[in-house]
Write a protein that holds these residues in place. Sequence first.
Motif, short mmCIF file in Angstrom:
data_model
loop_
_atom_site.label_atom_id
_atom_site.label_comp_id
_atom_site.label_asym_id
_atom_site.label_seq_id
_atom_site.Cartn_x
_atom_site.Cartn_y
_atom_site.Cartn_z
N ILE A 253 0.85 -1.20 0.00
CA ILE A 253 0.00 0.00 0.00
C ILE A 253 0.88 1.25 0.00
O ILE A 253 0.64 2.19 -0.78
CB ILE A 253 -0.94 0.00 1.22
N VAL A 254 1.89 1.26 0.83
CA VAL A 254 2.81 2.41 0.88
C VAL A 254 3.49 2.58 -0.47
O VAL A 254 3.62 3.70 -0.99
CB VAL A 254 3.85 2.23 2.00
N ALA A 255 3.93 1.49 -1.08
CA ALA A 255 4.61 1.56 -2.38
C ALA A 255 3.70 2.16 -3.45
O ALA A 255 4.16 2.93 -4.30
CB ALA A 255 5.10 0.18 -2.78
N HIS A 256 2.42 1.80 -3.43
CA HIS A 256 1.49 2.34 -4.42
C HIS A 256 1.33 3.85 -4.23
O HIS A 256 1.35 4.61 -5.21
CB HIS A 256 0.13 1.66 -4.30
N LEU A 257 1.20 4.28 -2.99
CA LEU A 257 1.06 5.72 -2.72
C LEU A 257 2.31 6.48 -3.10
O LEU A 257 2.24 7.58 -3.68
CB LEU A 257 0.74 5.92 -1.24
N VAL A 258 3.48 5.91 -2.80
CA VAL A 258 4.74 6.55 -3.19
C VAL A 258 4.85 6.62 -4.71
O VAL A 258 5.32 7.61 -5.28
CB VAL A 258 5.95 5.79 -2.59
N GLY A 259 4.39 5.56 -5.39
CA GLY A 259 4.45 5.52 -6.85
C GLY A 259 3.66 6.64 -7.50
O GLY A 259 4.04 7.15 -8.56
#
Length: 422
Positions: A253-259
């Motif tokens: 989830i964090v990776a998607h938001l950072v992306g």
Amino acid sequence: MRDFLPAEKNRRERVLAVIRERYRAHGFDEIETPVMEEYGRLHSGIGGDNEKLAFNVLKRGLDSEAIAAAADDLSALTDLGLRYDLTVPLARFYATNRGRLPSVFRSIQIAPVWRAERPQKGRYRQFVQCDIDIIGDASARAEAELAVATLDALDALGLEGGSIRINDRRALEWMLDSFGFSVEERPSVLITIDKLDKLGYEGVVAEMRARGVTATAVDAFEAFGLRPMTMEYHPYGERQIRKALPDGAPDDIVAHLVGIGTAVAATRLAQSEIGDLPLVFDPFLVRGMGYYTGTIFELAHPSVAYSLGGGGRYDGMIGGFLGQDVPAVGFSLGFERLVDLLDAGHDAASPAIVLVHDRDVPIGELLALKTALIGEGSRVRLEERTKNLKALLERAASDGYAAFATVVAGATRDQLEIKSLD
């Protein structure tokens, strides 16, 4: 539901033209769907509270006995309803026309919707929604494209300085689970958290306790909100997101938001730091629509305290029509709020001129002058001179006309003296 006089209608159409032009520039294509959908689609449980506000259409041909027999069953009385948003019709449209659409479909929908709201300032029973959606892309690129196009439209309207608050419903659900709220409690807890801007943190905690939800979960929520915080600034990115969430937030989830931030940053070539982005992670952003499955966002502007639009990812909706999940995410501009923020102004792309003529000017001469000005790209209105010329010109100005010229018999185009109405 409202009438619009010419000046207001002109202003609304100018705003719509800007929004359309910017969205099309970003590769979105406009579609149109019927104003009515089948009752079952509008009341399938995916529309949240809006389903309760739907205007339903009585079945044709029912006599009084049939109506009385079905009085307690709305679905037996109605088979159609006016759309209450544009997302449910889009899901049906995509499922119906999927074979003729690209694998990743970027749509524009700008159209009226209807809700049985209680009339009050800022709430209307008929209003325009401006939606862009991307169907078929599960990556962060889709959210980034929506964010960039939306901010570009806002800038083009003269409302520079907008920003987008971002959260993820999966992160919100994970956070509530980590605090200890039961699955059954979460809908009511989310309703309370959504009041954070109005009640403040202490008010939200007090309402949770008054609702009688799990006390230890409320204690954990309160402790999280009152945890010691340093004053250091963290720009949008992984550090900001993890600092705003409890420890152990899911990496995917964090990776998607950072992306999303990384993709938006790539469009702002003059800026080297992600912190310059108009993105803010808000772990308590809720948005009430029940169909959101991932990213959610709201459009903010420093000139107002309320949002100017919002949206999110609804990967599960189209699957209800197709039988298989299709990734989808959308953003809707609050058109009525935007119009209220913008100055009326004049349409600079099309000069608007009033020709004030004496009664004895032959109609053929008037139409020849009007045609010549139209050929030059102007918008032209003919007005016979009145005793109160000032009132006539003031009315023309209020209707969006920027200039006038007086016409006497025998006047030619070269003889017209065009004067500003300002």
